[in-house]
Design an enzyme around this catalytic site. Structure first.
Site, PDB file in Angstrom:
ATOM      1  N   LYS A 116      23.340  59.809  20.974  1.00 38.82           N
ATOM      2  CA  LYS A 116      23.958  58.509  20.659  1.00 38.82           C
ATOM      3  C   LYS A 116      25.469  58.573  20.781  1.00 38.82           C
ATOM      4  O   LYS A 116      26.101  57.583  21.139  1.00 38.82           O
ATOM      5  CB  LYS A 116      23.542  58.045  19.265  1.00 38.82           C
ATOM      6  CG  LYS A 116      22.087  57.609  19.236  1.00 38.82           C
ATOM      7  CD  LYS A 116      21.838  56.375  18.421  1.00 38.82           C
ATOM      8  CE  LYS A 116      20.455  55.824  18.776  1.00 38.82           C
ATOM      9  NZ  LYS A 116      19.966  54.805  17.894  1.00 38.82           N
ATOM     10  N   LYS A 198      13.240  59.038  26.961  1.00 36.57           N
ATOM     11  CA  LYS A 198      12.428  58.224  26.052  1.00 36.57           C
ATOM     12  C   LYS A 198      12.583  56.728  26.343  1.00 36.57           C
ATOM     13  O   LYS A 198      13.698  56.267  26.589  1.00 36.57           O
ATOM     14  CB  LYS A 198      12.907  58.526  24.626  1.00 36.57           C
ATOM     15  CG  LYS A 198      12.154  57.840  23.537  1.00 36.57           C
ATOM     16  CD  LYS A 198      12.803  58.086  22.171  1.00 36.57           C
ATOM     17  CE  LYS A 198      13.876  57.073  21.860  1.00 36.57           C
ATOM     18  NZ  LYS A 198      14.168  56.904  20.428  1.00 36.57           N
ATOM     19  N   LYS A 201      14.498  51.015  22.901  1.00 34.99           N
ATOM     20  CA  LYS A 201      14.525  49.578  22.674  1.00 34.99           C
ATOM     21  C   LYS A 201      15.909  48.970  22.879  1.00 34.99           C
ATOM     22  O   LYS A 201      16.047  47.759  22.885  1.00 34.99           O
ATOM     23  CB  LYS A 201      13.942  49.220  21.317  1.00 34.99           C
ATOM     24  CG  LYS A 201      14.680  49.659  20.092  1.00 34.99           C
ATOM     25  CD  LYS A 201      13.805  49.245  18.916  1.00 34.99           C
ATOM     26  CE  LYS A 201      14.267  49.672  17.556  1.00 34.99           C
ATOM     27  NZ  LYS A 201      15.432  50.449  17.392  1.00 34.99           N
TER      28      LYS A 201
HETATM   29  N1  AQP Z   1       9.510  55.971  23.361  1.00 35.92           N
HETATM   30  C1  AQP Z   1       8.931  56.171  22.200  1.00 35.92           C
HETATM   31  N2  AQP Z   1       7.715  56.756  22.145  1.00 35.92           N
HETATM   32  C2  AQP Z   1       7.104  56.968  20.960  1.00 35.92           C
HETATM   33  N3  AQP Z   1       7.651  56.607  19.765  1.00 35.92           N
HETATM   34  C3  AQP Z   1       8.844  56.016  19.775  1.00 35.92           C
HETATM   35  N4  AQP Z   1       9.647  55.553  18.794  1.00 35.92           N
HETATM   36  C4  AQP Z   1      10.764  55.038  19.342  1.00 35.92           C
HETATM   37  N5  AQP Z   1      10.718  55.158  20.678  1.00 35.92           N
HETATM   38  C5  AQP Z   1       9.551  55.764  20.979  1.00 35.92           C
HETATM   39  C6  AQP Z   1       9.344  55.566  17.374  1.00 35.92           C
HETATM   40  O1  AQP Z   1       9.592  54.270  16.855  1.00 35.92           O
HETATM   41  C7  AQP Z   1      10.117  54.362  15.541  1.00 35.92           C
HETATM   42  C8  AQP Z   1      11.404  53.574  15.442  1.00 35.92           C
HETATM   43  O2  AQP Z   1      12.474  54.273  16.029  1.00 35.92           O
HETATM   44  P1  AQP Z   1      13.975  53.748  16.018  1.00 35.92           P
HETATM   45  O3  AQP Z   1      14.190  52.691  15.025  1.00 35.92           O
HETATM   46  O4  AQP Z   1      14.893  54.935  16.020  1.00 35.92           O
HETATM   47  O5  AQP Z   1      14.033  53.053  17.367  1.00 35.92           O
HETATM   48  P2  AQP Z   1      14.149  53.594  18.803  1.00 35.92           P
HETATM   49  O6  AQP Z   1      13.243  52.762  19.615  1.00 35.92           O
HETATM   50  O7  AQP Z   1      14.026  55.068  18.820  1.00 35.92           O
HETATM   51  O8  AQP Z   1      15.639  53.193  19.079  1.00 35.92           O
HETATM   52  P3  AQP Z   1      16.500  53.646  20.293  1.00 35.92           P
HETATM   53  O9  AQP Z   1      15.707  53.586  21.507  1.00 35.92           O
HETATM   54  O10 AQP Z   1      17.138  54.959  19.932  1.00 35.92           O
HETATM   55  O11 AQP Z   1      17.544  52.565  20.390  1.00 35.92           O
HETATM   56  P4  AQP Z   1      18.394  51.981  19.249  1.00 35.92           P
HETATM   57  O12 AQP Z   1      18.213  52.836  18.062  1.00 35.92           O
HETATM   58  O13 AQP Z   1      19.767  52.070  19.804  1.00 35.92           O
HETATM   59  O14 AQP Z   1      17.862  50.622  19.088  1.00 35.92           O
HETATM   60  C9  AQP Z   1      10.281  55.839  15.230  1.00 35.92           C
HETATM   61  O15 AQP Z   1       9.160  56.276  14.492  1.00 35.92           O
HETATM   62  C10 AQP Z   1      10.294  56.466  16.593  1.00 35.92           C
HETATM   63  O16 AQP Z   1       9.814  57.784  16.531  1.00 35.92           O
END
Ligand code: AQP
Length: 334
Positions: A116, A198, A201
């Site tokens: 990040k 990964k 979102k």
């Molecule tokens: N790609 C993935 N595959 C499986 N599990 C996932 N999780 C997130 N991405 C995947 C799981 O979802 C839950 C929420 O995680 P989060 O709030 O950290 O969201 P994120 O999607 O992981 O967020 P990003 O992509 O890092 O973007 P930001 O935070 O900037 O919006 C967790 O249980 C995670 O394991």
């Protein structure tokens, strides 16, 4: 629904970006049905979300959107405590205490911080660095026994366990030491265009993720254009065939079929067949979720009531733990 003897489950998602099929297969799907055996707490972690700059109106809107999606995916507020993290001030209070039980070196090793801070080089704030401590507070506050998360959160969970054990060693058994619940398939869904990273979102590329609110034709188009390779032979090999392996993982998580069985079933067939079936499965999953989402979203008073009740129930449990922590530290009771 709550009974003192039932173990507790807690998990949460940041209200940033848009919920993806990765969030569903890695997290949300596994939350459903746990209320039969556990006291379940599911949060929208808006304190975590501001470690990356958020627009005020969009954040508020997104919290309602995510809550409606939690419910549309099947989380019944009567059986699960659904709440927003900022409504329970004990999260921030416990995080401060736990900061003093966490080493800088431990936080320096967190891969999410490294990722990040590379992504948001203009805003490497202290909150981004201490994010895992707040996450530890989220979990320990509810004395959670199990934490269902995707594989990307494993490192944070391990740190939570270390912090809990360290605190307990000094002060006696104040915290339950939580166990992760990481699904065997679907724990790390990768991007459709960049299958070595990964599915995120908050990613920049619209076509890299399948969002829970994507219309069917968009899902089909994105899956059809997912990056594969040129040999057109369906096989599971994450290093050599990351794109095809990701599609197989998604299909396994969506259908319940084991990956080797899928590889056998698709033998001699081209990637188009695999993509067609993945798209069909995703659309079949999302269609009823989207219908329910629009119903729930049209009832703002109901959503507000869910949040009010959720906050009340969560704060009740959180207050008990924080009192124990304050007592262990020697703080004068109020
Ligand atoms: N790609 C993935 N595959 C499986 N599990 C996932 N999780 C997130 N991405 C995947 C799981 O979802 C839950 C929420 O995680 P989060 O709030 O950290 O969201 P994120 O999607 O992981 O967020 P990003 O992509 O890092 O973007 P930001 O935070 O900037 O919006 C967790 O249980 C995670 O394991």
């Amino acid at each position: 629904m709550s009974s003192e003897k039932r173990p507790t489950v807690l998990s949460g998602i940041q209200p940033s970006g848009r919920l993806t099929i990765g969030n569903y297969l890695g997290a949300l799907k596994h939350w459903l049905g746990l209320h039969d055996r556990f006291d379940c707490y599911y949060m929208l972690v808006d304190l975590h979300a501001i470690t990356v700059r958020q627009d005020r109106d969009a954040l508020r809107e997104r919290c309602h959107e995510f809550l409606a999606l939690y419910i549309a995916c099947g989380l019944d507020p009567a059986q699960n405590v659904l709440f927003v993290q900022s409504h329970v001030p004990q999260h921030a209070e416990l995080a401060w205490v736990l900061n003093t039980y966490t080493q800088m070196g431990e936080l320096n090793r967190m891969t999410q911080f490294k990722d990040k801070s590379a992504k948001h080089a203009d805003n490497i704030n202290a909150g981004l660095f201490t994010y895992p401590v707040l996450m530890a507070a989220d979990i320990l506050l509810y004395q959670a026994d199990r934490v269902p998360v995707g594989d990307d959160q494993k490192q944070h969970l391990e740190l939570t366990r270390d912090i809990a054990q360290r605190f307990n060693k000094v002060h006696g058994p104040v915290f339950t030491v939580p166990e992760p619940m990481i699904p065997p398939v679907g724990a790390r869904i990768m991007g459709l265009q960049t299958p070595t990273a990964k599915m995120s979102k908050s990613g920049d590329a619209e076509t890299d993720a399948l969002y829970l609110l994507d219309p069917p034709e968009v899902v089909t188009r994105k899956v059809k254009r997912a990056v594969t390779d040129t040999d057109n032979a369906i096989g599971f090999d994450v290093a050599a065939k990351p794109g095809v392996s990701n599609l197989l993982s998604m299909l396994a998580a969506l259908s319940g079929e084991a990956i080797p069985a899928l590889v056998d079933r698709f033998e001699g067939k081209g990637y188009g067949h695999l993509k067609g079936e993945v798209a069909e499965r995703v659309v079949a999953l999302l269609t009823p979720i989207q219908t329910r989402y629009h119903e729930v979203r049209a009832a703002p008073d109901y959503l507000q009531q869910v949040l009010r009740e959720g906050a009340q129930r969560a704060a009740g449990k959180a207050a008990i733990t924080l009192d124990r922590v304050h007592d262990a530290l020697g703080y004068i009771p109020r």
